[in-house]
Motif scaffolding. Structure first.
Motif, mmCIF file in Angstrom:
data_model
loop_
_atom_site.group_PDB
_atom_site.id
_atom_site.type_symbol
_atom_site.label_atom_id
_atom_site.label_comp_id
_atom_site.label_asym_id
_atom_site.label_seq_id
_atom_site.Cartn_x
_atom_site.Cartn_y
_atom_site.Cartn_z
ATOM 1 N N GLY A 44 0.858 -1.238 -0.071
ATOM 2 C CA GLY A 44 0.115 -0.131 -0.035
ATOM 3 C C GLY A 44 0.707 1.337 -0.016
ATOM 4 N N THR A 45 0.284 2.355 -0.326
ATOM 5 C CA THR A 45 0.649 3.596 -0.210
ATOM 6 C C THR A 45 -0.318 4.364 0.934
ATOM 7 N N THR A 46 0.502 5.150 1.844
ATOM 8 C CA THR A 46 -0.304 5.873 2.959
ATOM 9 C C THR A 46 0.236 7.330 2.727
ATOM 10 N N ILE A 47 -0.731 8.123 2.767
ATOM 11 C CA ILE A 47 -0.326 9.445 2.751
ATOM 12 C C ILE A 47 -0.789 10.125 3.921
ATOM 13 N N GLU A 48 -0.122 10.709 4.745
ATOM 14 C CA GLU A 48 -0.510 11.515 6.125
ATOM 15 C C GLU A 48 -1.241 10.528 7.018
ATOM 16 N N GLY A 49 -1.125 9.207 6.820
ATOM 17 C CA GLY A 49 -1.794 8.186 7.645
ATOM 18 C C GLY A 49 -2.910 7.697 7.147
ATOM 19 N N LYS B 37 -4.199 5.382 4.166
ATOM 20 C CA LYS B 37 -4.100 4.396 3.218
ATOM 21 C C LYS B 37 -4.976 4.443 1.979
ATOM 22 N N LEU B 38 -4.353 4.533 0.621
ATOM 23 C CA LEU B 38 -4.922 4.919 -0.477
ATOM 24 C C LEU B 38 -5.628 3.680 -0.840
ATOM 25 N N ALA B 39 -6.734 3.664 -1.703
ATOM 26 C CA ALA B 39 -7.227 2.292 -2.092
ATOM 27 C C ALA B 39 -6.647 2.513 -3.602
ATOM 28 N N PRO B 40 -6.654 1.152 -4.270
ATOM 29 C CA PRO B 40 -5.990 0.882 -5.479
ATOM 30 C C PRO B 40 -6.855 1.907 -6.448
ATOM 31 N N ASP B 41 -5.659 2.455 -7.326
ATOM 32 C CA ASP B 41 -6.303 3.794 -8.320
ATOM 33 C C ASP B 41 -6.941 4.932 -7.840
ATOM 34 N N GLU B 42 -7.047 5.053 -6.428
ATOM 35 C CA GLU B 42 -7.497 6.347 -5.935
ATOM 36 C C GLU B 42 -6.325 7.170 -6.173
ATOM 37 N N ARG B 43 -6.970 8.518 -6.395
ATOM 38 C CA ARG B 43 -5.896 10.033 -6.696
ATOM 39 C C ARG B 43 -6.025 10.862 -5.602
ATOM 40 N N VAL B 44 -4.871 11.187 -5.163
ATOM 41 C CA VAL B 44 -4.927 12.203 -4.050
ATOM 42 C C VAL B 44 -4.208 13.153 -4.230
ATOM 43 N N THR B 45 -4.342 14.560 -4.332
ATOM 44 C CA THR B 45 -3.696 15.685 -4.376
ATOM 45 C C THR B 45 -2.767 15.774 -3.358
ATOM 46 N N LEU B 46 -1.620 16.137 -3.705
ATOM 47 C CA LEU B 46 -0.262 16.417 -2.836
ATOM 48 C C LEU B 46 -0.248 17.459 -2.310
ATOM 49 N N ARG B 47 0.009 18.053 -1.237
ATOM 50 C CA ARG B 47 0.371 19.376 -0.811
ATOM 51 C C ARG B 47 1.875 19.436 -0.427
ATOM 52 N N SER B 48 2.535 20.562 -0.423
ATOM 53 C CA SER B 48 3.735 20.752 -0.419
ATOM 54 C C SER B 48 3.915 20.369 1.267
ATOM 55 N N ILE C 27 4.260 13.848 3.480
ATOM 56 C CA ILE C 27 4.904 12.831 3.971
ATOM 57 C C ILE C 27 4.105 11.494 3.315
ATOM 58 N N VAL C 28 4.613 10.778 2.479
ATOM 59 C CA VAL C 28 4.107 9.680 1.803
ATOM 60 C C VAL C 28 4.699 8.366 2.329
ATOM 61 N N HIS C 29 4.162 7.245 2.420
ATOM 62 C CA HIS C 29 4.778 5.947 2.923
ATOM 63 C C HIS C 29 4.459 5.082 1.415
ATOM 64 N N PHE C 30 5.559 4.803 0.888
ATOM 65 C CA PHE C 30 5.422 3.600 -0.354
ATOM 66 C C PHE C 30 5.946 2.285 0.290
ATOM 67 N N GLY C 31 5.004 1.402 0.921
ATOM 68 C CA GLY C 31 5.311 0.187 1.736
ATOM 69 C C GLY C 31 5.680 0.874 3.001
#
Length: 186
Positions: A113-118, A120-131, A134-138
């Motif tokens: 999975g991919t976790t953004i600020e705690g 977890k993203l669903a597969p194919d979910e698009r999340v806008t990044l802010r400057s 912090i993202v966890h890839f695995g």
């Protein structure tokens, strides 16, 4: 051979030497004593919204800073722009896409999975990044910065070498300080 003082000797005649095998000459020109050739650090587009600075904060490439200017793949495969050689990262883990001037992260159905600020993203979910996100890839942590505050945000994301200052390290440092003070007093 006679050499005058102050004059340098002439180099030997290499006309009889055979040419280097294909590609070897380029590799030799690009390296010195086995070290990769110097390449200047990436430039950051000041005030722009398109340059995405990625700061790898953990894993084998900890401390690496990359600037991405177009859509990029994230994964364990070496062909990805954001190559993360870690067993917790899938071969083709995620994508970073620039859409309408905004950077988006998309998980590609990765195993860990991919976790953004705690979250977890669903597969194919698009999340806008802010400057500053912090993202966890695995298990690999990557910070992102862009836009007018890119220099401040990327500096805040940079990992300092040395002791990682988590709660346990702080407790150990405090214990060591108390022990030294007690030793000096008694």
């Amino acid at each position: 051979m006679e050499i005058e003082l102050g004059a340098s000797p002439s180099p030997p005649d290499d006309s009889s030497a055979s040419p280097a095998p294909g590609g070897a000459a380029q590799r030799l020109n690009a390296t010195m004593a086995g070290f990769p050739a110097y390449s200047p650090p990436p430039t950051i587009e000041r005030g722009g919204k398109t340059g995405l600075v990625a700061v790898i904060r953990s894993g084998a490439r900890r401390g690496t800073v990359l600037t991405l200017t177009q859509d990029a793949g994230v994964g364990r495969n070496e062909h990805h722009d954001l190559h993360l050689p870690d067993s917790s990262v899938s071969q083709d883990h995620a994508r970073l896409e620039l859409e309408g001037g905004r950077w988006k992260a998309i998980d590609l159905g990765s195993t860990n999975g991919t976790t953004i600020e705690g979250t977890k993203l669903a597969p194919d979910e698009r999340v806008t990044l802010r400057s500053g996100t912090i993202v966890h890839f695995g298990h690999v942590e990557v910070g992102f910065a862009f836009g007018p505050t890119v220099e401040q945000d990327s500096a805040a994301l940079t990992v300092e070498p040395g002791i990682r200052r988590g709660p346990l390290s702080i407790a150990l440092l405090l214990l060591l300080t108390i022990t030294i003070v007690a030793f000096l007093i008694f």
